[in-house]
Design an enzyme around this catalytic site. Structure first.
Site, PDB file in Angstrom:
ATOM      1  N   LYS A 200       1.213  -1.331  -0.274  1.00  0.00           N
ATOM      2  CA  LYS A 200       0.067  -0.366  -0.032  1.00  0.00           C
ATOM      3  C   LYS A 200       0.433   0.906  -0.330  1.00  0.00           C
ATOM      4  CE  LYS A 200      -2.088  -0.893   3.374  1.00  0.00           C
ATOM      5  NZ  LYS A 200      -2.493  -1.502   5.439  1.00  0.00           N
TER       6      LYS A 200
ATOM      7  N   GLY B 205      -6.642   0.726   7.221  1.00  0.00           N
ATOM      8  CA  GLY B 205      -6.144  -0.032   6.886  1.00  0.00           C
ATOM      9  C   GLY B 205      -6.985  -2.036   6.774  1.00  0.00           C
TER      10      GLY B 205
HETATM   11  N1  ADP Z   1      -5.619  10.428   1.403  1.00  0.00           N
HETATM   12  C1  ADP Z   1      -6.508   9.521   0.811  1.00  0.00           C
HETATM   13  N2  ADP Z   1      -6.806   9.131  -0.329  1.00  0.00           N
HETATM   14  C2  ADP Z   1      -7.185   8.111  -0.867  1.00  0.00           C
HETATM   15  N3  ADP Z   1      -6.928   6.870  -0.498  1.00  0.00           N
HETATM   16  C3  ADP Z   1      -5.685   6.924   0.341  1.00  0.00           C
HETATM   17  C4  ADP Z   1      -5.430   7.889   1.526  1.00  0.00           C
HETATM   18  N4  ADP Z   1      -4.853   7.323   2.550  1.00  0.00           N
HETATM   19  C5  ADP Z   1      -4.696   6.192   2.614  1.00  0.00           C
HETATM   20  N5  ADP Z   1      -5.191   5.528   1.066  1.00  0.00           N
HETATM   21  C6  ADP Z   1      -5.352   4.465   0.617  1.00  0.00           C
HETATM   22  O1  ADP Z   1      -6.462   3.919   2.145  1.00  0.00           O
HETATM   23  C7  ADP Z   1      -5.677   2.016   2.025  1.00  0.00           C
HETATM   24  C8  ADP Z   1      -5.149   1.587   3.032  1.00  0.00           C
HETATM   25  O2  ADP Z   1      -3.552   2.739   3.365  1.00  0.00           O
HETATM   26  P1  ADP Z   1      -2.568   2.806   4.155  1.00  0.00           P
HETATM   27  O3  ADP Z   1      -3.956   4.139   4.759  1.00  0.00           O
HETATM   28  O4  ADP Z   1      -0.970   3.138   3.614  1.00  0.00           O
HETATM   29  O5  ADP Z   1      -2.358   1.749   5.318  1.00  0.00           O
HETATM   30  P2  ADP Z   1      -2.456   1.602   6.745  1.00  0.00           P
HETATM   31  O6  ADP Z   1      -3.956   2.075   7.402  1.00  0.00           O
HETATM   32  O7  ADP Z   1      -1.937   0.254   7.302  1.00  0.00           O
HETATM   33  O8  ADP Z   1      -1.442   2.813   7.285  1.00  0.00           O
HETATM   34  C9  ADP Z   1      -4.822   2.256   0.183  1.00  0.00           C
HETATM   35  O9  ADP Z   1      -5.342   1.759  -0.408  1.00  0.00           O
HETATM   36  C10 ADP Z   1      -3.732   3.371   0.210  1.00  0.00           C
HETATM   37  O10 ADP Z   1      -3.971   4.041  -1.127  1.00  0.00           O
HETATM   38  C1  LIG Z   2      -7.255  -2.628  17.672  1.00  0.00           C
HETATM   39  C2  LIG Z   2      -6.862  -1.531  16.354  1.00  0.00           C
HETATM   40  N1  LIG Z   2      -5.573  -2.303  15.439  1.00  0.00           N
HETATM   41  C3  LIG Z   2      -5.217  -1.570  14.648  1.00  0.00           C
HETATM   42  C4  LIG Z   2      -5.061  -0.501  14.185  1.00  0.00           C
HETATM   43  C5  LIG Z   2      -4.203   0.167  13.199  1.00  0.00           C
HETATM   44  O1  LIG Z   2      -5.339   0.215  12.474  1.00  0.00           O
HETATM   45  P1  LIG Z   2      -5.591   1.250  10.782  1.00  0.00           P
HETATM   46  O2  LIG Z   2      -6.688   0.655  10.028  1.00  0.00           O
HETATM   47  O3  LIG Z   2      -4.063   0.692  10.032  1.00  0.00           O
HETATM   48  O4  LIG Z   2      -5.356   2.679  10.915  1.00  0.00           O
HETATM   49  P2  LIG Z   2      -4.539   3.802  11.691  1.00  0.00           P
HETATM   50  O5  LIG Z   2      -4.766   3.514  13.347  1.00  0.00           O
HETATM   51  O6  LIG Z   2      -2.928   3.783  10.639  1.00  0.00           O
HETATM   52  O7  LIG Z   2      -5.174   5.258  11.682  1.00  0.00           O
HETATM   53  C6  LIG Z   2      -5.700   0.499  15.408  1.00  0.00           C
HETATM   54  N2  LIG Z   2      -5.294   1.642  15.488  1.00  0.00           N
HETATM   55  N3  LIG Z   2      -6.301  -0.315  16.235  1.00  0.00           N
END
Ligand code: ADP
Ligand SMILES: Cc1ncc(COP(=O)(O)OP(=O)(O)O)c(N)n1
Length: 261
Positions: free
Chosen positions: A175, A210
């Site tokens: 991602k 995520g």
């Molecule tokens: N600001 C945004 N606008 C559109 N898509 C986003 C944005 N931020 C993250 N994504 C998408 O959301 C999904 C989760 O990615 P990411 O945020 O990197 O995960 P995580 O929560 O594990 O850090 C991916 O498909 C990513 O490309």
């Molecule tokens: C209980 C718990 N599990 C997973 C996460 C991380 O979640 P995610 O979707 O990656 O979102 P962010 O924390 O990155 O916004 C969490 N916070 N808590």
């Protein structure tokens, strides 16, 4: 009365309701499935970060898993926060007893930088969990933790995916959500590459992205989609949920899981 496809999440609880088990179950409902849960840990968490977490005993995780799988069954399983080496080991072993696709979100740290996985658990994720994954869905920080590959631009994503595939999952979805510009992710099994692109929404309320993406993939797999189609549908869902993310508390609000309802 028709029974919707059943999907199981094995993850931690987010008391603020934006990520973890709560995000997973909302996503599963929004995508027309029946969500079920095995809780691995309980976090005290809100829009400002994680104040603390408490792991459940492995015995409690095993009992929840067996209760669900042996009676109801699951058409797909998603894993999220697993907290400790012992819990990763337990969950990896339990997953070998279920005949369903497994989506592994290798949760390492929260958006606020709070650690959600013990450092010594990383080796167990690599050696035990990834080999039983149908698809693994790391963000940039998790790619670096698991493989040592530093992704700073889109062109680095194929090398990251290759390093992940060497650890045994059938597919890798790397991602690029934390890169600048378009929200681009790469899905590959080593033979086929699928690039997923969406406009970056300039919305700070992105807590739970995520978890939501991984649960949406599991929900679509439970409906019978092939993996590339499941990921494409999940990407469309998470993009809409991010665009509609809303303020909550004093910090980062959640994505809006019910934006289609
Ligand atoms: N600001 C945004 N606008 C559109 N898509 C986003 C944005 N931020 C993250 N994504 C998408 O959301 C999904 C989760 O990615 P990411 O945020 O990197 O995960 P995580 O929560 O594990 O850090 C991916 O498909 C990513 O490309
Ligand atoms: C209980 C718990 N599990 C997973 C996460 C991380 O979640 P995610 O979707 O990656 O979102 P962010 O924390 O990155 O916004 C969490 N916070 N808590």
């Amino acid at each position: 009365m028709e029974t919707p496809p059943c999907v199981l999440t094995v993850a931690g609880s987010d008391s603020g309701g934006g990520a973890g088990i709560q995000a997973d179950l909302k996503t599963m409902l929004a995508l027309g499935t029946h969500g079920m849960s095995v809780i691995t840990a309980v976090t005290a968490q809100n829009s400002l970060g994680v104040d603390g977490f408490w792991e459940l005993p492995t015995e409690a995780v095993r009992a929840q898993f067996r209760a669900v799988v042996d009676d109801i069954g699951a058409r797909a399983v998603k894993t999220g926060m697993l907290a400790s080496a012992e819990l990763v080991e337990t969950v990896a072993e339990l997953l070998t007893t279920v005949d369903a696709p497994v989506v592994v979100d290798p949760v390492g740290v929260s958006k606020h930088g709070d650690a959600l996985l013990a450092p010594e658990a990383l080796a167990v994720v690599r050696e035990r969990l990834l080999p039983v994954a149908t698809v693994v869905t790391p963000n940039l920080a998790e790619i670096a933790q698991l493989t040592g590959v530093r992704v700073t631009e889109e062109a680095d994503l194929p090398r990251a995916a290759e390093a992940l595939l060497a650890l045994g999952p059938r597919w890798a979805l790397v991602k690029g959500g934390h890169l600048a510009g378009e929200a681009v992710d790469l899905l590959t099994d080593g033979s086929h590459e699928h690039w997923l692109r969406a406009p970056r929404h300039d919305n700070r309320h992105t807590h739970g992205t995520g978890c939501t993406l991984a649960s949406a993939i599991a929900a679509r797999l439970a409906h019978g989609d092939a993996l590339p189609a499941a990921v494409a549908a999940a990407k469309a869902y998470v993009t809409g949920a991010i665009e509609a993310g809303f303020p909550l508390g004093a910090g980062i609000g959640p994505v809006r899981h019910g934006f289609r309802i």
